[in-house]
Design a protein around this motif. Structure first.
Motif, PDB file in Angstrom:
ATOM      1  N   ILE A 228      24.118  32.692  11.542  1.00  0.00           N
ATOM      2  CA  ILE A 228      24.377  32.805  10.103  1.00  0.00           C
ATOM      3  C   ILE A 228      24.349  34.268   9.679  1.00  0.00           C
ATOM      4  O   ILE A 228      25.195  34.727   8.899  1.00  0.00           O
ATOM      5  CB  ILE A 228      23.354  31.984   9.304  1.00  0.00           C
ATOM      6  N   GLU A 229      23.401  35.038  10.203  1.00  0.00           N
ATOM      7  CA  GLU A 229      23.307  36.460   9.869  1.00  0.00           C
ATOM      8  C   GLU A 229      24.546  37.208  10.344  1.00  0.00           C
ATOM      9  O   GLU A 229      25.055  38.107   9.651  1.00  0.00           O
ATOM     10  CB  GLU A 229      22.054  37.059  10.506  1.00  0.00           C
ATOM     11  N   ALA A 230      25.059  36.860  11.526  1.00  0.00           N
ATOM     12  CA  ALA A 230      26.264  37.508  12.046  1.00  0.00           C
ATOM     13  C   ALA A 230      27.456  37.256  11.129  1.00  0.00           C
ATOM     14  O   ALA A 230      28.288  38.152  10.911  1.00  0.00           O
ATOM     15  CB  ALA A 230      26.557  37.005  13.454  1.00  0.00           C
ATOM     16  N   ILE A 231      27.563  36.061  10.572  1.00  0.00           N
ATOM     17  CA  ILE A 231      28.641  35.749   9.633  1.00  0.00           C
ATOM     18  C   ILE A 231      28.480  36.558   8.355  1.00  0.00           C
ATOM     19  O   ILE A 231      29.452  37.122   7.825  1.00  0.00           O
ATOM     20  CB  ILE A 231      28.669  34.237   9.324  1.00  0.00           C
ATOM     21  N   HIS A 232      27.259  36.661   7.859  1.00  0.00           N
ATOM     22  CA  HIS A 232      26.988  37.419   6.627  1.00  0.00           C
ATOM     23  C   HIS A 232      27.393  38.882   6.751  1.00  0.00           C
ATOM     24  O   HIS A 232      27.836  39.495   5.771  1.00  0.00           O
ATOM     25  CB  HIS A 232      25.498  37.345   6.292  1.00  0.00           C
ATOM     26  N   THR A 233      27.232  39.462   7.928  1.00  0.00           N
ATOM     27  CA  THR A 233      27.399  40.911   8.087  1.00  0.00           C
ATOM     28  C   THR A 233      28.704  41.315   8.777  1.00  0.00           C
ATOM     29  O   THR A 233      28.962  42.500   8.954  1.00  0.00           O
ATOM     30  CB  THR A 233      26.223  41.488   8.890  1.00  0.00           C
ATOM     31  N   ASN A 255      24.914  23.315   8.113  1.00  0.00           N
ATOM     32  CA  ASN A 255      24.396  23.882   6.867  1.00  0.00           C
ATOM     33  C   ASN A 255      24.327  25.401   6.923  1.00  0.00           C
ATOM     34  O   ASN A 255      23.807  25.976   7.879  1.00  0.00           O
ATOM     35  CB  ASN A 255      22.989  23.330   6.581  1.00  0.00           C
ATOM     36  N   GLY A 256      24.871  26.032   5.898  1.00  0.00           N
ATOM     37  CA  GLY A 256      24.786  27.481   5.759  1.00  0.00           C
ATOM     38  C   GLY A 256      25.999  28.239   6.250  1.00  0.00           C
ATOM     39  O   GLY A 256      26.164  29.421   5.929  1.00  0.00           O
ATOM     40  N   VAL A 257      26.870  27.581   7.023  1.00  0.00           N
ATOM     41  CA  VAL A 257      27.995  28.299   7.632  1.00  0.00           C
ATOM     42  C   VAL A 257      29.061  28.633   6.592  1.00  0.00           C
ATOM     43  O   VAL A 257      29.439  29.799   6.423  1.00  0.00           O
ATOM     44  CB  VAL A 257      28.598  27.495   8.798  1.00  0.00           C
ATOM     45  N   VAL A 258      29.591  27.635   5.902  1.00  0.00           N
ATOM     46  CA  VAL A 258      30.630  27.897   4.903  1.00  0.00           C
ATOM     47  C   VAL A 258      30.081  28.781   3.792  1.00  0.00           C
ATOM     48  O   VAL A 258      30.776  29.683   3.295  1.00  0.00           O
ATOM     49  CB  VAL A 258      31.174  26.573   4.335  1.00  0.00           C
ATOM     50  N   GLU A 259      28.821  28.552   3.432  1.00  0.00           N
ATOM     51  CA  GLU A 259      28.212  29.378   2.388  1.00  0.00           C
ATOM     52  C   GLU A 259      28.162  30.843   2.810  1.00  0.00           C
ATOM     53  O   GLU A 259      28.416  31.750   2.006  1.00  0.00           O
ATOM     54  CB  GLU A 259      26.810  28.862   2.077  1.00  0.00           C
ATOM     55  N   ALA A 260      27.834  31.094   4.077  1.00  0.00           N
ATOM     56  CA  ALA A 260      27.775  32.471   4.577  1.00  0.00           C
ATOM     57  C   ALA A 260      29.166  33.096   4.621  1.00  0.00           C
ATOM     58  O   ALA A 260      29.344  34.276   4.298  1.00  0.00           O
ATOM     59  CB  ALA A 260      27.142  32.503   5.964  1.00  0.00           C
ATOM     60  N   ASN A 264      30.293  36.455   2.203  1.00  0.00           N
ATOM     61  CA  ASN A 264      30.710  37.736   2.778  1.00  0.00           C
ATOM     62  C   ASN A 264      32.066  38.118   2.185  1.00  0.00           C
ATOM     63  O   ASN A 264      33.119  37.885   2.771  1.00  0.00           O
ATOM     64  CB  ASN A 264      30.790  37.639   4.302  1.00  0.00           C
ATOM     65  N   SER A 265      32.030  38.747   1.027  1.00  0.00           N
ATOM     66  CA  SER A 265      33.253  39.013   0.273  1.00  0.00           C
ATOM     67  C   SER A 265      34.071  40.163   0.847  1.00  0.00           C
ATOM     68  O   SER A 265      35.259  40.294   0.541  1.00  0.00           O
ATOM     69  CB  SER A 265      32.911  39.312  -1.188  1.00  0.00           C
TER      70      SER A 265
END
Length: 373
Positions: A228-233, A255-260, A264-265
């Motif tokens: 999840i952190e890798a997707i965020h960044t 849970n958390g994948v699509v949200e991340a 990440n705009s």
């Protein structure tokens, strides 16, 4: 890079040879091959997709040490159980010449993990064609209190791998189920990936993840923190290539994948279209596949989940086959993407020498251009 196994291989190899910092995020519901036997016997997270992605990363980074050679090896395929146990013991007892040349801390760690794995196996376990890398990774997982992230970090260190590979979830009992248009329910990933043509034709209508013995009940599956952190960044979030229903879409159910992805705009969010269709998507156009991704993602977030699609240029105005499958048709891709604000990048992404597969270098070049925009 969100995806499973062989579909991502060529692009993984090409990106590993660039300055990019690559993270592979792989499924946690593998139910086939030797990974299946280990999973069912020991009740652990499936390690096959993780090991395969790590070995692809090692190859791309030109890690060719003795540990990589060992982790990429397999035991004999057609042999009796006594011979297979002899082969395994030869490794676990540190008698292999590749191990003897390694520093003691490294060889001791490998033999420790193999010994932990051996200690949990029943006597009648079939080791035939088993991946030594799977054995080591499973042993490290068991030795470190079933912490797969710790096991992966240790495995990476032993092989000298720089890139990251994380399973999308860490629960050991996650499975994938699918409902077909004829009413059948397939309750494991390998049953979905080995779909065969039927008359009348059947297609996949729905997929869900389960953590229970009842394959008809959808379950909440928590995302793995590092994934999840890798997707965020990430600067680029890459969907695929790979099998749509068994390798790609299920990530979006965690849970958390699509949200991340939505959060990440600044990241380019790029779908890499397959070169051909497959057993899961026979008859689906690239437009239909993208629509399926967007429809599922938007049940979890209203944010932007896709900005670009890479589409292989099709020169034929009629269906054309390569091997068992047809080249993927675009459908009304331009119109659909235009309405959704998604940019289409059309190019020659097929490998000239291996029809039906991606030219990893060509894809990597376009990804680099997009990253620089």
């Amino acid at each position: 890079m969100l995806g499973g196994g062989s579909g991502c291989r060529n692009i993984n190899l090409a990106l590993s040879r660039t300055p990019a910092r690559l993270t592979r995020i792989v499924p946690a519901w593998d139910s086939g091959g030797s990974s299946r036997a280990i999973r069912e016997t020991l009740g652990i997270l499936p390690v096959g997709d993780i090991r395969q992605a790590l070995m692809t990363m090692a190859h791309g980074e030109k890690c060719a040490g003795n540990v990589v050679r060992m982790c990429n090896a397999r035991l004999s395929e057609a042999a009796d159980k006594r011979q297979l146990r002899t082969e395994f013991d030869f490794l676990a007892d540190c008698r292999h010449s590749l191990l003897k040349t390694e520093p003691a801390p490294l060889s001791n760690a490998i033999t420790r993990y193999l010994d932990v794995f051996r200690s949990r196996l029943p006597e009648d376990f079939d080791l035939g064609n088993g991946s030594v890398g799977n054995f080591i990774l499973a042993g490290a997982y068991l030795a470190h209190d079933k912490d797969i992230n710790a096991a992966i970090s240790i495995f990476k260190g032993m092989c000298g791998i720089e890139g990251n590979v994380w399973p999308i979830a860490v629960a050991s009992d996650v499975h994938l189920s699918a409902r077909l248009s004829d009413g059948r329910v397939l309750d494991r990933q390998h049953l979905i990936t080995t779909l065969t043509p039927s008359e009348p034709p059947a297609w996949i209508e729905d997929i869900w993840l389960t953590r229970a013995s009842d394959s008809t009940v959808s379950a909440n599956v928590e995302g793995n923190g590092p994934a999840i952190e890798a997707i965020h960044t990430a600067d680029i979030i890459l969907y695929g290539p790979g099998s749509l229903f068994s390798s790609l879409l299920p990530h979006l159910l965690v849970n958390g994948v699509v949200e991340a992805i939505s959060a990440n705009s600044r990241a380019k969010k790029i779908f890499v279209g397959n070169i051909t269709d497959c057993a899961e998507t026979r008859g689906m156009t690239l437009e239909a596949q993208l629509s399926t991704v967007l429809r599922l993602a938007r049940t979890r977030s209203s944010g932007i989940v896709l900005t670009h699609v890479l589409s292989n240029r099709n020169f034929f105005p009629f269906p054309k086959r390569v091997g068992k499958f047809s080249y993927l048709q675009s459908g009304s891709l331009e119109e659909m993407c235009g309405a959704q604000g998604i940019s289409v990048v059309s190019g020659d992404f097929e490998d000239l020498w291996r029809r039906g597969t991606h030219d990893g270098e060509a894809v990597a070049r376009d990804l680099s251009k997009l990253a620089a925009c």
